[in-house]
Design a protein around this motif. Structure first.
Motif: not given
Length: 367
Positions: A172, A176, A178, A182, A192, A208-210, A214, A222
């Motif tokens: 993360f 970023g 969210e 997640e 972080q 990790h971040l969708h 992000a 990402y």
């Protein structure tokens, strides 16, 4: 050299009680593999969270196995995949040394002594999800407490990093954006990492971040998740990144197209059930429906599902307003004195302002 960056497949995911494995199969075989066949990359990079949980269902394991066959055996494309925070590092890495011989590089556990993987002449540093306590034990550095500490120590352990090196990570990055789907890595900001830690690498492919947007960076990105996994993502576009080397890494996106989208519809019950409205809709999408009717409704879900069979969440705006009002009133009540509560009760019962005599009695405690 050309490679595809993807992440956060979350195979075996359940969204609002609905198993998504068949939808994941559809998007992988009919959209993702089509992109692979058109782009003909030198490698496919998967930056963690292949599964949604440490012990995935059998159907999810079979699906991933089929994807390995399609990519590595049938198409001869090397794959580099790392474990994310949803994966079991040990289970994912099973038989990894054997699989590496056919071009499937799965890195579940941290091994800072292993160095980079050479894929088509490019050094890749795969850094799986880093649990600070585990990194502290592996490296023997007692000062490691946060995810930032862990990543910093791992990168330092690599020593000199080639100028054209690429890293694959699952973290993360501070700042970023969210989404609701997640899993939080830790409380507060301890989960972080600073973006500057990835500075030694020519490019960083993250999971990790969708949200694919992000963070905004030319060298750190990402890819976003395979599909929309929460209604906080209804306005997101899902895609994979295509990276090519032309003196530096250039990135472009190819959209992933699901069989069913995830959307929100808002309106009254009659509006949403009107043929003139729903005939313009993709009615079998996964839906969150917000009803704006001002009166109570009898079994609205049953009526809506005659038209929209895949409703995952129904929200009644009237109830939401009532809950907000109730919460406000409760919080207001908690801030009031006993005298103020008595006075409001009197005025509510008698529907008039309390006379001075009653106010005096309340103040003196004679009620």
């Amino acid at each position: 050299m050309k490679w595809i960056h993807t992440a956060d497949w979350h195979l075996g995911k359940i969204v609002h009680g609905r198993h998504m494995t068949e939808d994941q199969r559809n998007i992988l075989f009919h959209s993702f593999l089509q992109i692979v066949d058109e782009e003909r990359p030198d490698a496919v990079i998967i930056a963690g969270d292949l599964y949604d949980r440490a012990v995935p269902p059998v159907e999810a394991v079979d699906l991933l196995d089929e994807m390995w066959r399609e990519l590595v055996l049938n198409r001869g494309i090397p794959v580099v995949a790392i474990a994310g925070n949803h994966d079991s590092a040990e289970r994912l890495e099973y038989s990894s040394k054997l699989l590496r011989q056919v071009g499937l590089h799965i890195v579940g556990k941290l091994d800072p002594t292993s160095g980079p993987l050479d894929v088509a002449g490019v050094p890749f540093y795969p850094i799986p999800f880093l649990e600070p306590a585990r990194v502290r034990h592996i490296l023997g550095i007692d000062s490691i407490r946060t995810h930032h500490d862990a990543l910093e120590a791992v990168i330092e352990a690599y020593g000199t990093i080639e100028k054209d090196a690429v890293t694959i990570g699952h973290s993360f990055v501070a700042g970023g954006l969210e989404t609701d789907s997640e899993r939080q890595l830790s409380v507060g900001t301890a989960g972080q990492v600073a973006k500057g830690l990835y500075e030694p690498f020519s490019y960083t492919a993250l999971g990790h971040l969708h949200n694919r947007d992000a963070i905004q960076s030319e060298r750190i990105a990402y890819s976003g998740s395979l599909m929309k996994y929460s209604f906080s993502e209804v306005n997101h576009e899902k895609s994979v990144d295509i990276l090519e080397w032309n003196g530096q890494w250039t990135r472009r996106r190819r959209a992933l197209t699901p069989e069913r989208d995830m959307r929100q519809l808002t309106g009254t019950l009659n509006e949403l059930l009107a043929p003139t409205f729903y005939q313009q809709q993709q009615t079998d999408d996964y839906l969150k429906i917000v009803l704006t009717d001002d009166t109570a409704l009898h079994d609205p879900m049953a009526k809506l599902r005659t038209v929209y069979p895949n409703i995952l969440h129904l929200e009644l705006e009237l109830l939401r307003r009532q809950e907000q009002t109730s919460t406000f009133e409760r919080e207001t009540l908690e801030r009031q004195s006993v005298e103020e509560v008595y006075l409001q009760f009197f005025e509510a019962v008698h529907d008039c302002t309390a006379p001075d005599a009653v106010k005096q009695m309340i103040e003196e405690g004679d009620v």
